[in-house]
Scaffold this active site. Structure first.
Site, PDB file in Angstrom:
ATOM      1  CG  ASP A 118      -8.743 -43.869 -84.778  1.00 31.60           C
ATOM      2  OD1 ASP A 118      -9.450 -44.015 -85.767  1.00 31.60           O
ATOM      3  OD2 ASP A 118      -8.702 -44.641 -83.804  1.00 31.60           O
ATOM      4  CG  HIS A 127      -9.003 -47.773 -85.078  1.00 34.48           C
ATOM      5  ND1 HIS A 127      -9.933 -47.095 -84.332  1.00 34.48           N
ATOM      6  CD2 HIS A 127      -9.523 -48.999 -85.295  1.00 34.48           C
ATOM      7  CE1 HIS A 127     -10.973 -47.891 -84.099  1.00 34.48           C
ATOM      8  NE2 HIS A 127     -10.759 -49.043 -84.672  1.00 34.48           N
TER       9      HIS A 127
HETATM   10  C1  XLS Z   1     -16.747 -50.924 -83.968  1.00 35.99           C
HETATM   11  C2  XLS Z   1     -15.764 -51.390 -82.978  1.00 35.99           C
HETATM   12  C3  XLS Z   1     -14.405 -50.699 -83.045  1.00 35.99           C
HETATM   13  C4  XLS Z   1     -13.397 -51.466 -82.238  1.00 35.99           C
HETATM   14  C5  XLS Z   1     -11.988 -51.147 -82.584  1.00 35.99           C
HETATM   15  O1  XLS Z   1     -17.932 -51.199 -83.875  1.00 35.99           O
HETATM   16  O2  XLS Z   1     -16.329 -51.269 -81.720  1.00 35.99           O
HETATM   17  O3  XLS Z   1     -14.521 -49.393 -82.611  1.00 35.99           O
HETATM   18  O4  XLS Z   1     -13.566 -51.268 -80.881  1.00 35.99           O
HETATM   19  O5  XLS Z   1     -11.699 -51.416 -83.904  1.00 35.99           O
END
Ligand code: XLS
Ligand code: NI
Ligand code: NI
Length: 457
Positions: free
Chosen positions: A125, A122
């Site tokens: 991140d 993201h």
């Molecule tokens: C959360 C989601 C997230 C997505 C990406 O539960 O799995 O991590 O994979 O935004």
């Protein structure tokens, strides 16, 4: 003679450089090697041999493992009852760009040591959210410089990027489905930037997971309007993708709830319906996560099959949930039945195109050392290597596929083929049923097929 040529060949020198690996962040952990099933070394692969061929492709080509930046680098392992426990000695805990840039080194050393060739992130991140949007954009670019350098040095590639439209408090009532137009616009701006950076880094895909695109109570929610807004946002993203020539795939990731009470993209079927209703079918495929499937009350195989039936399976978030807890616990997948079922689907689809197996998974709060990150990924990779080999053997054997084919064979010719081809009416079928009497069926043989699967496990 040949040896000398190899030593001095410029191509070989380049390969050697790729293998150069820093030892700064995980000095006690060597590169994880395949040692086979006799090995007792916990820091070795027992089943995953990257270059072993299974059905004409290497394991790494089949599996396309990805490492999740948010879990591996950013998850402190807090839970609703207690603070984080994770030891990440390279991280000074600050929100600075320098700290974010340093983290890139740890991430890439980790992936190189595991032999993982893809990663996912993201925007927030990899880089910090700063005092305003422009400052956050600039920070993102500064970290992307480091990511680009690290990708070049290691050959590691970006599987997909995404924007975090759920953590900041402005998104407390959604992003694309927020009742506030300015929040919608801010989210759109974050998406644009995240697509730009994903494009710049050569990402294979881009994911939309709408964690807060849903509602907490219907007393304050206009579902129709919110869904139209979400579709408008995705349409703009599709248009932008085409405009800048980003050739990666767009994926939408289903999840039924958590953090929202209900998330609009609740499962594969709901996502497909949404895409079709808003003329987005074909523009986005699905990124399916095991723990989300089970939260939706489905098996992972169900979610994959529904997506595949619509020709829309794009990528997989490979994790698993705790059946007793019932949260999105994001555990590493170690269940061989699960990985076998997933790989049966992936192989039957003909393999991934731009997608892969992204470990959207974190260590348990009790497993707080850096070494645990290795055990976790090794376990997931070995479990998928076994799933791949077993699924391949089942398909080679052919009995499972033959049984399924045979089960529908009455539609291959005669009245069945006419039904499938739309050549008969209700009146025709009434005449047919009156003439042919009581239909015959055969056993579905569930137990026999379960035994057959067990013979391969
Ligand atoms: C959360 C989601 C997230 C997505 C990406 O539960 O799995 O991590 O994979 O935004
Ligand atoms: Ni996910
Ligand atoms: Ni998840």
């Amino acid at each position: 003679m040949l040896d000398l040529f190899l030593i001095f060949s410029p191509e070989i020198v380049r390969v050697e450089q790729l293998l150069l690996m820093s030892d700064e962040f995980f000095p006690d952990i060597p590169k994880i090697e395949f040692e086979g099933t006799d090995s007792k070394n916990p820091l070795a692969f027992k089943h995953y041999d990257a270059n072993e061929t299974v059905g004409g492709k290497t394991m790494k080509e089949h599996l396309r493992f990805g490492c999740a930046y948010w879990h591996t680098m950013r998850n402190g392992l807090a839970d609703p009852f207690g603070e984080g426990t994770a030891e990440r000695p390279w991280d000074d805990g600050s929100n600075s760009v320098e700290n974010a840039q340093k983290r890139v080194g740890a991430m890439f050393e980790f992936m190189q040591k595991c032999g993982i060739e893809y990663y996912c992130f993201h925007d927030r991140d990899v880089a910090p959210e700063l005092e305003d949007l422009q400052a956050s954009h600039d920070a993102f670019d500064a970290v992307a410089d480091e990511l680009e350098k690290a990708q070049k040095e290691t050959g590691i590639k970006l599987l997909w990027g995404t924007a975090c439209l759920f953590a900041h408090k402005r998104y407390n009532q959604g992003a694309g489905t927020s009742p506030y137009a300015d929040v919608f616009a801010y989210g759109a701006a974050q998406i644009k930037k995240a697509i730009d950076v994903t494009h710049r880094l050569g990402g294979e895909g881009y994911v939309f997971w709408g964690g807060r695109e849903g509602y907490a109570t219907l007393y304050n929610t206009d579902i129709g309007r919110e869904l139209n807004h979400l579709a408008a946002l995705l349409r703009m993203a599709v248009d932008y993708k085409k405009k800048i020539g980003f050739t990666g795939d767009f994926f939408i990731e289903p999840k039924p709830r958590e953090p929202s009470t209900h998330q609009y993209d609740s499962d594969s079927a709901a996502c497909l319906n949404f895409l079709r209703e808003h003329n987005l079918y074909g523009e986005l495929k699905l990124n399916i996560e095991t723990n989300h499937a089970t939260l939706a009350g489905h098996t992972m195989m169900h979610e994959l099959e529904v997506a595949m039936a619509a020709n829309a399976l794009g990528s997989i978030d490979a994790n698993t949930g705790d059946e007793l807890i019932g949260w999105d616990t994001d555990q590493f997948p170690t269940n061989i039945y699960l990985t076998t079922q997933i790989m049966l689907c992936v192989l039957r689809m003909g393999g991934f195109d731009k997608g892969g197996l992204n470990f959207d998974a974190k260590c348990r709060r009790e497993s707080f050392t850096t070494e645990d990150l290795f055990h976790a990924h090794i376990g997931g990779m070995d479990a998928f290597a076994r799933g791949l080999k077993i699924a391949h053997a089942i398909l080679e054997d052919g009995r499972l596929e033959d049984f399924k084919k045979q089960r529908y064979s009455s539609f291959d010719s005669g009245i069945g083929a006419q039904i499938e081809n739309g050549e008969v009416s209700l009146e025709d079928l009434e005449a047919y049923a009156l003439k042919n009497g009581e239909p015959q069926t055969q056993s579905g043989r569930q137990e026999m097929l379960e035994n057959l699967i067990n013979d391969f496990i």
